[in-house]
Write a protein that holds these residues in place. Structure first.
Motif, PDB file in Angstrom:
ATOM      1  N   TYR A 113     108.895  47.362  51.743  1.00 44.86           N
ATOM      2  CA  TYR A 113     109.379  46.209  52.493  1.00 44.86           C
ATOM      3  C   TYR A 113     108.282  45.271  52.993  1.00 44.86           C
ATOM      4  N   ILE A 114     107.033  45.740  53.055  1.00 49.60           N
ATOM      5  CA  ILE A 114     105.952  44.908  53.599  1.00 49.60           C
ATOM      6  C   ILE A 114     104.847  44.653  52.574  1.00 49.60           C
ATOM      7  N   LEU A 115     104.441  45.709  51.879  1.00 48.67           N
ATOM      8  CA  LEU A 115     103.325  45.600  50.936  1.00 48.67           C
ATOM      9  C   LEU A 115     103.489  44.486  49.897  1.00 48.67           C
ATOM     10  N   PRO A 116     104.683  44.274  49.325  1.00 49.12           N
ATOM     11  CA  PRO A 116     104.800  43.188  48.334  1.00 49.12           C
ATOM     12  C   PRO A 116     104.352  41.834  48.867  1.00 49.12           C
ATOM     13  N   HIS A 117     104.571  41.558  50.147  1.00 45.89           N
ATOM     14  CA  HIS A 117     104.167  40.276  50.722  1.00 45.89           C
ATOM     15  C   HIS A 117     102.646  40.181  50.816  1.00 45.89           C
ATOM     16  N   ILE A 118     101.989  41.300  51.122  1.00 51.05           N
ATOM     17  CA  ILE A 118     100.524  41.301  51.192  1.00 51.05           C
ATOM     18  C   ILE A 118      99.928  41.159  49.796  1.00 51.05           C
ATOM     19  N   ILE A 119     100.519  41.838  48.820  1.00 49.48           N
ATOM     20  CA  ILE A 119     100.037  41.726  47.438  1.00 49.48           C
ATOM     21  C   ILE A 119     100.169  40.288  46.942  1.00 49.48           C
ATOM     22  N   ALA A 120     101.254  39.624  47.306  1.00 50.54           N
ATOM     23  CA  ALA A 120     101.435  38.222  46.895  1.00 50.54           C
ATOM     24  C   ALA A 120     100.342  37.337  47.482  1.00 50.54           C
ATOM     25  N   LYS A 121     100.003  37.572  48.764  1.00 48.56           N
ATOM     26  CA  LYS A 121      98.922  36.811  49.398  1.00 48.56           C
ATOM     27  C   LYS A 121      97.592  37.077  48.689  1.00 48.56           C
ATOM     28  N   MET A 122      97.347  38.339  48.355  1.00 46.68           N
ATOM     29  CA  MET A 122      96.093  38.694  47.694  1.00 46.68           C
ATOM     30  C   MET A 122      96.003  38.076  46.305  1.00 46.68           C
TER      31      MET A 122
ATOM     32  N   VAL B 274      88.719  43.210  50.503  1.00 46.50           N
ATOM     33  CA  VAL B 274      89.614  42.052  50.544  1.00 46.50           C
ATOM     34  C   VAL B 274      91.016  42.474  50.967  1.00 46.50           C
ATOM     35  N   PHE B 275      91.506  43.572  50.385  1.00 49.35           N
ATOM     36  CA  PHE B 275      92.844  44.056  50.715  1.00 49.35           C
ATOM     37  C   PHE B 275      92.935  44.425  52.193  1.00 49.35           C
ATOM     38  N   LEU B 276      91.938  45.154  52.699  1.00 44.48           N
ATOM     39  CA  LEU B 276      91.966  45.575  54.102  1.00 44.48           C
ATOM     40  C   LEU B 276      91.877  44.382  55.043  1.00 44.48           C
ATOM     41  N   GLU B 277      91.084  43.374  54.661  1.00 46.35           N
ATOM     42  CA  GLU B 277      91.011  42.159  55.482  1.00 46.35           C
ATOM     43  C   GLU B 277      92.373  41.478  55.574  1.00 46.35           C
ATOM     44  N   LEU B 278      93.094  41.431  54.457  1.00 43.69           N
ATOM     45  CA  LEU B 278      94.429  40.818  54.453  1.00 43.69           C
ATOM     46  C   LEU B 278      95.405  41.628  55.299  1.00 43.69           C
ATOM     47  N   VAL B 279      95.330  42.956  55.199  1.00 41.46           N
ATOM     48  CA  VAL B 279      96.210  43.816  55.992  1.00 41.46           C
ATOM     49  C   VAL B 279      95.970  43.584  57.485  1.00 41.46           C
ATOM     50  N   ARG B 280      94.702  43.555  57.885  1.00 41.68           N
ATOM     51  CA  ARG B 280      94.382  43.355  59.304  1.00 41.68           C
ATOM     52  C   ARG B 280      94.754  41.952  59.759  1.00 41.68           C
ATOM     53  N   GLU B 281      94.553  40.984  58.877  1.00 41.79           N
ATOM     54  CA  GLU B 281      94.872  39.593  59.209  1.00 41.79           C
ATOM     55  C   GLU B 281      96.359  39.419  59.477  1.00 41.79           C
ATOM     56  N   HIS B 282      97.182  40.200  58.783  1.00 37.04           N
ATOM     57  CA  HIS B 282      98.640  40.074  58.924  1.00 37.04           C
ATOM     58  C   HIS B 282      99.238  41.257  59.670  1.00 37.04           C
ATOM     59  N   LYS B 283      98.499  41.772  60.658  1.00 38.84           N
ATOM     60  CA  LYS B 283      99.034  42.895  61.427  1.00 38.84           C
ATOM     61  C   LYS B 283     100.254  42.496  62.248  1.00 38.84           C
ATOM     62  N   ASP B 284     100.374  41.179  62.553  1.00 40.45           N
ATOM     63  CA  ASP B 284     101.625  40.689  63.146  1.00 40.45           C
ATOM     64  C   ASP B 284     102.590  40.471  61.979  1.00 40.45           C
ATOM     65  N   LEU B 285     103.330  41.490  61.641  1.00 40.56           N
ATOM     66  CA  LEU B 285     104.121  41.499  60.407  1.00 40.56           C
ATOM     67  C   LEU B 285     105.249  40.459  60.444  1.00 40.56           C
ATOM     68  N   SER B 286     105.676  40.067  61.627  1.00 36.73           N
ATOM     69  CA  SER B 286     106.743  39.071  61.723  1.00 36.73           C
ATOM     70  C   SER B 286     106.300  37.723  61.168  1.00 36.73           C
ATOM     71  N   ASN B 287     104.988  37.447  61.224  1.00 37.93           N
ATOM     72  CA  ASN B 287     104.477  36.201  60.649  1.00 37.93           C
ATOM     73  C   ASN B 287     104.315  36.281  59.141  1.00 37.93           C
ATOM     74  N   LEU B 288     104.231  37.515  58.625  1.00 40.35           N
ATOM     75  CA  LEU B 288     104.065  37.711  57.192  1.00 40.35           C
ATOM     76  C   LEU B 288     105.416  37.682  56.481  1.00 40.35           C
ATOM     77  N   ILE B 289     106.418  38.315  57.085  1.00 41.83           N
ATOM     78  CA  ILE B 289     107.739  38.430  56.477  1.00 41.83           C
ATOM     79  C   ILE B 289     108.710  37.509  57.204  1.00 41.83           C
TER      80      ILE B 289
END
Length: 299
Positions: A103-112, A283-298
């Motif tokens: 439910y969350i990872l696909p959005h981070i992968i798209a950003k990456m 790079v992946f970890l930076e994106l994960v930390r950057e979007h720790k407020d998941l409501s802004n990502l999804i």
């Protein structure tokens, strides 16, 4: 010897010399020669052969387990050295437990992918225990789980909070109740729960302990989607993540049960094996930390 291990892994996984040779773009005699050389080096036979099958014997199981780890470490070493002079690129193996992974990872992968198109992620979804084990054996570069890391060999970092709710079908009798439901009443309900090793199961067990809840009937399923469908069909109630419930809440198929102790909160946790990380992992970890407020990502 690295090539010998790669050939051995291919034969072990394909259970067939011809299919392994085809995958490796080699001849079958060449594959057989590699296996014979490896067996001489190890000092014993590793495979049981017949006209119908090729399978690992007990020694082969040991070599296969460690060969996967050795080859994984060798590939990671080459990537780390290559990263010193190149931009973030190449393979990236990511493991995630079901809620985060589906439910969350696909959005981070798209950003990456948008920022770093030369990184090629491979995703493995499993329960939290399985992801920890795969990271610990170097079969995954990084994992994200739904609870605290229990493996002392791994580095861990909690980075985001998840809220969980007890949910029911829109047709459940509790849906007509406008007051808080007591835990003694919920003991009488059928609870649909995840399997042992799952982060969601761990959270459910923690909530049961917190309120001394001992449900009279439990149904154990290995899929969050299956649990949602079962709750919607009226088989029982469950504790699930807010991220797994977004669509069901929006269309009204599932509803929250107002009960003391909810929303129940837990942490999403990053797990890694080594302090040396490729640029792709960084790079992946930076994106994960950057979007720790998941409501802004999804959204």
């Amino acid at each position: 010897m690295d090539q010998h291990l790669q050939v051995f892994i291919a034969v072990a996984e394909r259970k067939n010399f011809s299919r392994a040779a085809e995958e490796l773009h080699m001849t079958q005699p060449a594959v057989s020669q590699y296996i014979q050389t490896l067996e001489r080096d190890i000092g014993t036979r590793l495979l049981e052969r017949s006209n119908k099958y090729v399978r690992l014997n007990q020694a082969g199981e040991i070599v296969y387990y460690h060969a996967k780890e050795i080859v994984g470490l060798h590939e990671k070493m080459k990537l780390l050295v290559d990263d010193l002079t190149n931009t973030a690129s190449g393979s990236l193996s990511i493991g995630a437990s079901y809620t985060f992974g589906e439910y969350i990872l696909p959005h981070i992968i798209a950003k990456m992918h948008e920022k770093y198109p030369l990184i090629h992620p491979a995703i493995t979804i499993g329960n939290s225990k399985e992801i920890e084990e795969l990271v610990a054996s170097h079969q995954l570069d990084v994992g994200i789980i739904e609870n605290e890391c229990r493996n002392k060999k791994l580095s861990s970092e909690s980075f985001a909070e998840d809220a969980m709710f007890v949910v029911m079908s829109k047709n459940h009798p509790f849906s007509q109740v406008r007051k808080e439901i007591g835990w003694r009443e919920l003991e009488e309900e059928t609870w649909i729960i995840r399997e042992n090793g799952s982060g969601t199961r761990g959270a459910t067990d923690a909530l049961f302990r917190l309120f001394d809840c001992k449900p009279k009937k439990l149904m154990e399923f290995g899929s969050t989607q299956l649990i949602k469908e079962s709750v919607e069909a009226g088989l029982g109630i469950s504790l699930l993540s807010q991220w797994a419930l977004r669509k069901e809440f929006s269309i009204g198929n599932l509803q929250k049960i107002q009960v003391k102790g909810t929303p129940f909160t837990r942490q999403f946790t990053i797990v890694t094996q080594t302090p040396f990380q490729t640029k792709a992992v960084q790079v992946f970890l930076e994106l994960v930390r950057e979007h720790k407020d998941l409501s802004n990502l999804i959204k």
